[in-house]
Design a protein around this motif. Structure first.
Motif, PDB file in Angstrom:
ATOM      1  N   VAL A 207       0.857  -1.187   0.000  1.00 55.66           N
ATOM      2  CA  VAL A 207       0.000   0.000   0.000  1.00 55.66           C
ATOM      3  C   VAL A 207       0.897   1.243   0.000  1.00 55.66           C
ATOM      4  N   PHE A 208       1.245   1.719  -1.179  1.00 51.19           N
ATOM      5  CA  PHE A 208       2.191   2.834  -1.275  1.00 51.19           C
ATOM      6  C   PHE A 208       1.520   4.188  -1.067  1.00 51.19           C
ATOM      7  N   ASP A 209       0.218   4.255  -1.228  1.00 52.12           N
ATOM      8  CA  ASP A 209      -0.474   5.530  -1.058  1.00 52.12           C
ATOM      9  C   ASP A 209      -1.230   5.573   0.270  1.00 52.12           C
ATOM     10  N   TRP A 210      -0.743   4.822   1.266  1.00 47.29           N
ATOM     11  CA  TRP A 210      -1.465   4.746   2.544  1.00 47.29           C
ATOM     12  C   TRP A 210      -1.664   6.096   3.212  1.00 47.29           C
ATOM     13  N   PRO A 211      -0.732   7.059   3.121  1.00 51.49           N
ATOM     14  CA  PRO A 211      -1.024   8.371   3.742  1.00 51.49           C
ATOM     15  C   PRO A 211      -2.237   9.046   3.121  1.00 51.49           C
ATOM     16  N   ASP A 212      -2.367   8.942   1.786  1.00 51.58           N
ATOM     17  CA  ASP A 212      -3.508   9.583   1.125  1.00 51.58           C
ATOM     18  C   ASP A 212      -4.830   8.976   1.589  1.00 51.58           C
ATOM     19  N   THR A 213      -4.837   7.664   1.785  1.00 51.81           N
ATOM     20  CA  THR A 213      -6.055   7.004   2.265  1.00 51.81           C
ATOM     21  C   THR A 213      -6.420   7.501   3.651  1.00 51.81           C
ATOM     22  N   LEU A 214      -5.442   7.599   4.530  1.00 51.50           N
ATOM     23  CA  LEU A 214      -5.697   8.081   5.892  1.00 51.50           C
ATOM     24  C   LEU A 214      -6.153   9.534   5.889  1.00 51.50           C
ATOM     25  N   LEU A 225      -0.316   1.890  13.388  1.00 51.77           N
ATOM     26  CA  LEU A 225       0.019   0.951  12.311  1.00 51.77           C
ATOM     27  C   LEU A 225       1.407   0.374  12.572  1.00 51.77           C
ATOM     28  N   ARG A 226       1.600  -0.194  13.743  1.00 57.07           N
ATOM     29  CA  ARG A 226       2.901  -0.772  14.112  1.00 57.07           C
ATOM     30  C   ARG A 226       3.130  -2.084  13.351  1.00 57.07           C
ATOM     31  N   GLY A 227       4.329  -2.242  12.830  1.00 56.06           N
ATOM     32  CA  GLY A 227       4.707  -3.506  12.220  1.00 56.06           C
ATOM     33  C   GLY A 227       3.842  -3.939  11.057  1.00 56.06           C
ATOM     34  N   CYS A 228       3.378  -2.998  10.253  1.00 58.18           N
ATOM     35  CA  CYS A 228       2.521  -3.321   9.108  1.00 58.18           C
ATOM     36  C   CYS A 228       3.315  -3.496   7.816  1.00 58.18           C
ATOM     37  N   GLN A 229       4.643  -3.437   7.904  1.00 53.30           N
ATOM     38  CA  GLN A 229       5.514  -3.510   6.734  1.00 53.30           C
ATOM     39  C   GLN A 229       5.198  -2.389   5.745  1.00 53.30           C
ATOM     40  N   LEU A 230       4.808  -1.258   6.298  1.00 43.87           N
ATOM     41  CA  LEU A 230       4.469  -0.114   5.446  1.00 43.87           C
ATOM     42  C   LEU A 230       5.670   0.300   4.607  1.00 43.87           C
ATOM     43  N   PRO A 231       5.479   0.504   3.306  1.00 49.15           N
ATOM     44  CA  PRO A 231       6.572   0.977   2.456  1.00 49.15           C
ATOM     45  C   PRO A 231       6.706   2.491   2.568  1.00 49.15           C
ATOM     46  N   PRO A 232       7.864   3.031   2.214  1.00 47.49           N
ATOM     47  CA  PRO A 232       7.972   4.495   2.154  1.00 47.49           C
ATOM     48  C   PRO A 232       6.936   5.024   1.163  1.00 47.49           C
ATOM     49  N   PRO A 233       6.213   6.055   1.519  1.00 45.48           N
ATOM     50  CA  PRO A 233       5.188   6.572   0.594  1.00 45.48           C
ATOM     51  C   PRO A 233       5.815   7.237  -0.618  1.00 45.48           C
ATOM     52  N   THR A 234       5.045   7.385  -1.666  1.00 45.68           N
ATOM     53  CA  THR A 234       5.530   8.080  -2.842  1.00 45.68           C
ATOM     54  C   THR A 234       5.817   9.536  -2.486  1.00 45.68           C
ATOM     55  N   VAL A 235       6.545  10.203  -3.339  1.00 44.95           N
ATOM     56  CA  VAL A 235       6.953  11.583  -3.069  1.00 44.95           C
ATOM     57  C   VAL A 235       5.752  12.494  -2.855  1.00 44.95           C
ATOM     58  N   SER A 236       4.709  12.275  -3.617  1.00 41.16           N
ATOM     59  CA  SER A 236       3.534  13.142  -3.541  1.00 41.16           C
ATOM     60  C   SER A 236       2.546  12.712  -2.460  1.00 41.16           C
ATOM     61  N   SER A 237       2.829  11.583  -1.789  1.00 40.74           N
ATOM     62  CA  SER A 237       1.905  11.058  -0.790  1.00 40.74           C
ATOM     63  C   SER A 237       2.458  11.302   0.605  1.00 40.74           C
ATOM     64  N   VAL A 251      -0.049   9.188  16.622  1.00 42.28           N
ATOM     65  CA  VAL A 251       0.349   8.401  15.456  1.00 42.28           C
ATOM     66  C   VAL A 251       1.485   7.473  15.854  1.00 42.28           C
ATOM     67  N   ASP A 252       1.322   6.155  15.616  1.00 43.99           N
ATOM     68  CA  ASP A 252       2.374   5.179  15.878  1.00 43.99           C
ATOM     69  C   ASP A 252       2.628   4.397  14.595  1.00 43.99           C
ATOM     70  N   LEU A 253       3.791   4.645  13.983  1.00 43.48           N
ATOM     71  CA  LEU A 253       4.188   3.965  12.752  1.00 43.48           C
ATOM     72  C   LEU A 253       5.478   3.181  12.963  1.00 43.48           C
ATOM     73  N   SER A 254       5.734   2.768  14.183  1.00 41.87           N
ATOM     74  CA  SER A 254       6.982   2.071  14.502  1.00 41.87           C
ATOM     75  C   SER A 254       7.034   0.682  13.878  1.00 41.87           C
ATOM     76  N   TYR A 255       8.254   0.165  13.747  1.00 38.97           N
ATOM     77  CA  TYR A 255       8.500  -1.169  13.185  1.00 38.97           C
ATOM     78  C   TYR A 255       7.958  -1.306  11.768  1.00 38.97           C
ATOM     79  N   ASN A 256       8.267  -0.325  10.920  1.00 40.57           N
ATOM     80  CA  ASN A 256       7.906  -0.361   9.509  1.00 40.57           C
ATOM     81  C   ASN A 256       9.139  -0.079   8.664  1.00 40.57           C
ATOM     82  N   ASN A 257       8.939   0.002   7.346  1.00 43.22           N
ATOM     83  CA  ASN A 257      10.046   0.191   6.438  1.00 43.22           C
ATOM     84  C   ASN A 257      10.242   1.652   6.038  1.00 43.22           C
ATOM     85  N   LEU A 258       9.881   2.553   6.923  1.00 45.14           N
ATOM     86  CA  LEU A 258       9.949   3.979   6.616  1.00 45.14           C
ATOM     87  C   LEU A 258      11.386   4.481   6.784  1.00 45.14           C
ATOM     88  N   THR A 259      11.807   5.323   5.866  1.00 44.28           N
ATOM     89  CA  THR A 259      13.177   5.832   5.887  1.00 44.28           C
ATOM     90  C   THR A 259      13.224   7.340   6.124  1.00 44.28           C
TER      91      THR A 259
END
Length: 264
Positions: A207-214, A225-237, A251-259
């Motif tokens: 789910v690369f556009d997850w910020p837009d959905t939220l 959304l802890r440990g959801c394997q969230l990918p880094p969002p696109t530049v525009s998202s 907001v808790d986004l810990s244990y994800n693939n965010l850089t």
């Protein structure tokens, strides 16, 4: 005369108190307790639930005919309709603290749909038979609170049915193995009243556009959304720290693939 006036005033006060007491008694006598159809539905729910300690629901179906007095059941004090079911594996004390862990097994009966005034369901921390979330939950249109954290459900989320819960404010589906979580996530904006969302450890890796959905959830204040394997969002998202009507509070986004930060 002054003494007489005081006596009359005292008698008048007593009369008012007696009248109020009479009105209160009449009102109490007219209060409907435990709708029979809903009582039968609760007994069906009990029959499909297994519990390690059989005393957990011992009050259900005993001499106490009023199901509003059963453990884990809360009714509207005027109509007698069941509005809350507290069936989480963790038993709380009267002070609201965790007291004991007595999880349920078995399955969730379809008779749940008889409780049409239900606003609150807690089935968290149970060992329910592995199966998809029952679609009939989407027919409980008055639901405000749905907690299915680690309850045993897996497979496909009935997201179209859950999309009918437009009054839902609290949703916890964390620590569950869903095969179509991506489709469900894109469906989330249908839950326009949502304030609290926890999907921790649900796989959202594609789910690369997850910020837009939220951002499309106008009342959202708490995101976990802890440990959801969230990918880094696109530049525009990017995730807005202010939704349409109010600021995010948590907001808790810990244990994800965010850089990098997901905020502007």
């Amino acid at each position: 005369m002054e003494l007489g006036g005081m006596c009359l005033k005292h008698v008048h006060s007593i009369s008012i108190m007696v009248l109020l007491l009479h009105i209160s008694c009449v009102a109490s006598a007219n209060v409907t307790r435990c709708v029979e159809r809903e009582r039968e539905a609760l007994l069906a729910i009990k029959q499909d639930l297994l519990v390690v300690n059989s005393s957990r629901l011992s009050s259900w179906g005993t001499a106490a005919k009023d199901c509003c007095k059963w453990e884990g059941v809360l009714c509207d004090h005027l109509t007698g309709h069941v509005i809350q079911l507290h069936l989480g594996g963790w038993v709380l004390s009267s002070q609201g603290e965790f007291e004991d862990y007595i999880p349920f097994e078995g399955k969730l009966s379809s008779k749940l749909i008889e409780l049409q005034q239900l606003e609150y369901i807690d089935l968290s921390s149970n060992y329910l038979r592995p199966s998809p979330i029952p679609g009939f939950i989407g027919s409980l249109f008055n639901l405000r609170y749905l907690d299915l954290f680690s309850s045993g459900f897996d497979g496909e989320i009935p997201y179209r049915e859950l999309g009918n819960l437009t009054h839902l404010q609290y949703l916890d589906l964390s620590s569950s193995d869903f095969t179509n979580a991506i489709e469900f996530f894109s469906w989330l904006p249908h839950l326009s009243s949502l304030k609290y969302l926890d999907l921790s450890f649900v796989n959202l890796s594609n789910v690369f556009d997850w910020p837009d959905t939220l951002n499309r959830l106008p009342n959202l204040r708490n995101i976990t959304l802890r440990g959801c394997q969230l990918p880094p969002p696109t530049v525009s998202s990017t995730l807005s720290d202010k939704n349409t009507s109010q600021f995010l509070a948590f907001v808790d986004l810990s244990y994800n693939n965010l850089t990098s930060s997901v905020f502007k």
